[in-house]
Write an enzyme that holds these catalytic residues in place. Sequence first.
Site, short mmCIF file in Angstrom:
data_model
loop_
_atom_site.label_atom_id
_atom_site.label_comp_id
_atom_site.label_asym_id
_atom_site.label_seq_id
_atom_site.Cartn_x
_atom_site.Cartn_y
_atom_site.Cartn_z
N ARG A 148 0.82 -1.21 0.00
CA ARG A 148 0.00 0.00 0.00
C ARG A 148 0.85 1.26 0.00
NH1 ARG A 148 -1.96 -3.49 2.75
NH2 ARG A 148 -0.82 -2.87 4.59
N THR A 149 1.88 1.30 0.85
CA THR A 149 2.69 2.52 0.94
C THR A 149 3.40 2.79 -0.38
OG1 THR A 149 3.02 2.20 3.31
CG2 THR A 149 4.58 3.64 2.18
N LYS A 162 26.79 -6.46 -3.95
CA LYS A 162 28.19 -6.05 -3.98
C LYS A 162 28.69 -5.45 -2.67
CE LYS A 162 27.71 -5.08 -8.91
NZ LYS A 162 27.77 -4.06 -9.99
N ARG A 185 11.84 3.23 2.13
CA ARG A 185 11.37 2.35 3.20
C ARG A 185 12.48 1.35 3.49
NH1 ARG A 185 5.99 0.90 4.89
NH2 ARG A 185 6.04 -0.90 6.25
N HIS A 219 6.70 6.04 10.81
CA HIS A 219 6.01 5.94 9.53
C HIS A 219 5.22 7.24 9.39
CE1 HIS A 219 4.31 4.45 6.00
NE2 HIS A 219 3.76 3.32 6.41
#
Length: 308
Positions: free
Chosen positions: A55-56, A85, A106, A134
Amino acid sequence: MTNPLYQKHIVSISDLSREDIELIIKTAARLKQQPEPDLLKGKVIASCFFEASTRTRLSFETAVLRLGGSLVGFDDAGNTSLAKKGETLADSVQVISSYTDAFIMRHPQEGAARLASEFSSVPVINGGDGANQHPTQTLLDLYTIYESQGTLDGLKVALVGDLKYGRTVHSLAQALSKFNCEFYLVAPSALAMPDYIVEDLEEKGVVLHQSDDLEAVIPECDILYMTRVQKERFDQTEYMHVASKFILKASMLANAKSTMKVLHPLPRVDEIEVDVDHTPHAYYFQQAENGVYAREALLALVLKPEFE
């Protein structure tokens, strides 16, 4: 006059003043009523999701595209130079921010967004860092509360379910403490609101009521903010006993205020029965939709110097 959020990192809800929050809400309402499809034309936004969040991520990306911006980024950190890497997060942020105008991120680690803000040459918008913050979820919650109640001031808000680990209720309580709200904290003792947040709210003079009786607080509140009682925190027998006390059913809303709205950050599991969806109190799907407008507002304000 330059708006106060221009080129500002949005890492924590506590970084925003009451006036900043009011500006974001006002801008979200404006963009919902009057879409501006060319507002971010020519802007390139990085959408870097180091952990899954359907959703975000989709809400942010929809916001960028609806404002005419372009996106680069990834939603699978396992296929990046960090994973393959051994590149550091700081180096990745410096490079990606040199390509783009804003950096949506995020990350599963607490503090990752704050670290990124120290190395990014463009505004960092925290899309969630571990169990820490958040902020954009809180902004869409605030916008939805304002939209449904016509104000943020002086409301009675019940926070229900997992108050111990739920970052959304932590940030929401801290943000609403700027608006003279009264709280009902409804949770099993094992998932009670952490002491440091309770103490912080009490120091600010916020009125708190602690309870484990959901049905008793429903007639009192303007907003009923539900979260999932976490099954993994209890043994099976204990969970069945506890969870049954925190499942919202339509029949429990008979004595609710006519204007009371039920919110939930989603996804729900079984804490709101589907018969609630058909009552005038259900507002969680409008809340999810409002995530796009809240994020449009934030992007517009950090990228457009005179947009307000």
